[in-house]
Structure formats: C-alpha cells, structure tokens
Write a protein that holds these residues in place. Structure first.
Motif, PDB file in Angstrom:
ATOM      1  N   ARG A 163      38.071  45.616  41.917  1.00 31.00           N
ATOM      2  CA  ARG A 163      37.810  44.061  42.612  1.00 31.00           C
ATOM      3  C   ARG A 163      36.263  44.075  42.752  1.00 31.00           C
ATOM      4  NH1 ARG A 163      38.897  44.818  48.471  1.00 31.00           N
ATOM      5  NH2 ARG A 163      39.298  43.313  48.634  1.00 31.00           N
ATOM      6  N   TYR A 164      35.615  45.259  42.585  1.00 32.58           N
ATOM      7  CA  TYR A 164      34.265  45.110  42.556  1.00 32.58           C
ATOM      8  C   TYR A 164      33.419  46.205  41.150  1.00 32.58           C
ATOM      9  CZ  TYR A 164      34.928  44.644  46.982  1.00 32.58           C
ATOM     10  OH  TYR A 164      35.178  43.773  48.587  1.00 32.58           O
ATOM     11  N   PRO A 165      34.138  45.600  40.040  1.00 28.79           N
ATOM     12  CA  PRO A 165      33.701  46.148  39.452  1.00 28.79           C
ATOM     13  C   PRO A 165      31.661  46.744  38.433  1.00 28.79           C
ATOM     14  CG  PRO A 165      34.100  43.598  38.556  1.00 28.79           C
ATOM     15  CD  PRO A 165      34.659  44.258  40.151  1.00 28.79           C
ATOM     16  N   ASP A 166      31.384  45.665  39.320  1.00 32.81           N
ATOM     17  CA  ASP A 166      29.767  46.090  39.079  1.00 32.81           C
ATOM     18  C   ASP A 166      29.189  47.142  39.776  1.00 32.81           C
ATOM     19  OD1 ASP A 166      29.989  43.883  36.678  1.00 32.81           O
ATOM     20  OD2 ASP A 166      29.192  42.602  37.529  1.00 32.81           O
ATOM     21  N   ALA A 167      29.459  47.336  40.701  1.00 28.16           N
ATOM     22  CA  ALA A 167      29.249  47.963  41.905  1.00 28.16           C
ATOM     23  C   ALA A 167      29.031  49.599  41.969  1.00 28.16           C
ATOM     24  CB  ALA A 167      30.318  48.243  43.218  1.00 28.16           C
ATOM     25  N   GLU A 168      27.903  50.208  42.332  1.00 28.79           N
ATOM     26  CA  GLU A 168      27.395  51.757  41.704  1.00 28.79           C
ATOM     27  C   GLU A 168      28.556  52.721  43.285  1.00 28.79           C
ATOM     28  OE1 GLU A 168      23.326  51.244  45.392  1.00 28.79           O
ATOM     29  OE2 GLU A 168      24.437  49.817  44.454  1.00 28.79           O
ATOM     30  N   SER A 169      28.170  53.558  42.771  1.00 31.22           N
ATOM     31  CA  SER A 169      29.358  54.982  42.829  1.00 31.22           C
ATOM     32  C   SER A 169      28.886  55.233  44.555  1.00 31.22           C
ATOM     33  CB  SER A 169      28.975  56.096  42.277  1.00 31.22           C
ATOM     34  OG  SER A 169      30.368  56.934  42.245  1.00 31.22           O
TER      35      SER A 169
END
Ligand code: NI
Length: 182
Positions: free
Chosen positions: A74-80
């Motif tokens: 759902r959030y492929p570009d999010a940071e960890s």
C-alpha cells in the motif's frame, strides 16, 4: 489470531472521541493489541486505531517495513517505521511547517486523498506494558502518527483535505500501479 472487521466511514463509532487506557497489562488490553495487529497485517495497513475495530480506547499501532522481502504494497515508497503500539498519545508539533501528501485509510477503502500534516513532531505515550514512549520524528513517520491519533479524536483524513479535487479512487488516481484497494 483474530482478524476483526474494520469499520468504514459513516459508522458513528469512528466519530466518537476515544477514552484513555487506565489499566496497562490487563488481559483485555493484550487481546485488543493482538487483534489489532492481526487485522493490520492481514489488510497491509500502515497503521490502525482501536476505534476502527469498534473499541473506544486510546490505542494505536503503526508499522512500515521497507524490507523488500516484506514490502508494504500500500505504501511502496514509504520510509521504514518500526512497529509501535502507542497508548494515550500526546502529539507536539516541532515546527509550523506543513506538508501535503497522499493518504489512505482502511476505513475509507479504495480511496486516496492529499492531506496536510506537520512535517515534524514529538509523540509521547506508553507502550502495551505501560513503559513511556517519547520520540521526535518527521516525514512519513510523523504523517502516520498524526493520521492514527486523529482516529482517537473522531477525525478521518477526508475531513482534513483542503481541496476535494485532491480526493479520489485509488485505481483512477494511480492507474496501472496496482495499489491495493485501500
Ligand atoms: Ni485510518
């Protein structure tokens, strides 16, 4: 393992302010956290708040794992963001700087909207065992926390969209990206 139904926008329980947790370490609280975790994982959510499963307590959790073997689709570009259970949270913005970016919500399935949030904030509260949490974060981590804590105040992200042209169906906004429904 208990995957609970997630309430959808329109349910009045999502609009009610949540009560603080008074009894840390109770079996009920432990079971609530297990159920929330199972539900969040099953739906690939970045976060979940107790009111979303019909429990009016100030409990939220969030996690974003960017390990490619365990990507959140759902959030492929999010940071960890480390898995965090946050109880009775208090947020303090660290500056007036705001940033507008896309959000979705398991209670508003199939849609995305651009929401202004504080770029940096401090959050305080307690973990499931009652130990204090005190973190200063920014970016996506700060956005997720603000989104989840809003649920404890009966606020869903569409209420914060400033221009409703910034609100739409995920598969129309992001054709071909195969983002999940919600
Ligand atoms: Ni949400």
């Amino acid at each position: 393992m208990a995957i609970r139904d997630v309430l959808r926008m329109g349910d009045p329980r999502l609009l009610a302010p949540a009560r603080p947790v008074g009894d840390f370490g109770s079996p009920e609280l432990a079971q609530l956290i297990v159920d929330m975790h199972d539900t969040m994982r099953a739906l690939n959510g970045a976060g979940l708040a107790a009111p979303q499963i019909g429990v009016g307590l100030q409990v939220v959790m969030f996690e974003v794992n960017v390990d490619p073997r365990q990507l959140n689709p759902r959030y492929p570009d999010a940071e960890s963001v480390p898995f965090t259970v946050l109880i009775n949270p208090v947020l303090t913005p660290l500056s007036d700087e705001m940033e507008t970016d896309w959000e979705g919500c398991l209670s508003v399935p199939g849609m995305r909207g651009r929401v202004p949030r504080h770029v940096a904030l401090r959050y305080q509260g307690h973990d499931a065992a009652g130990r204090p949490i005190d973190r200063s974060v920014s970016g996506f981590h700060a956005r997720v926390v603000q989104h989840e804590v809003d649920h404890l105040n009966g606020i869903l992200y569409p209420m914060r969209i400033r221009d409703l042209r910034d609100f739409g169906f995920t598969d129309v906004l992001f054709p071909g990206q195969h983002l999940q429904d919600d």
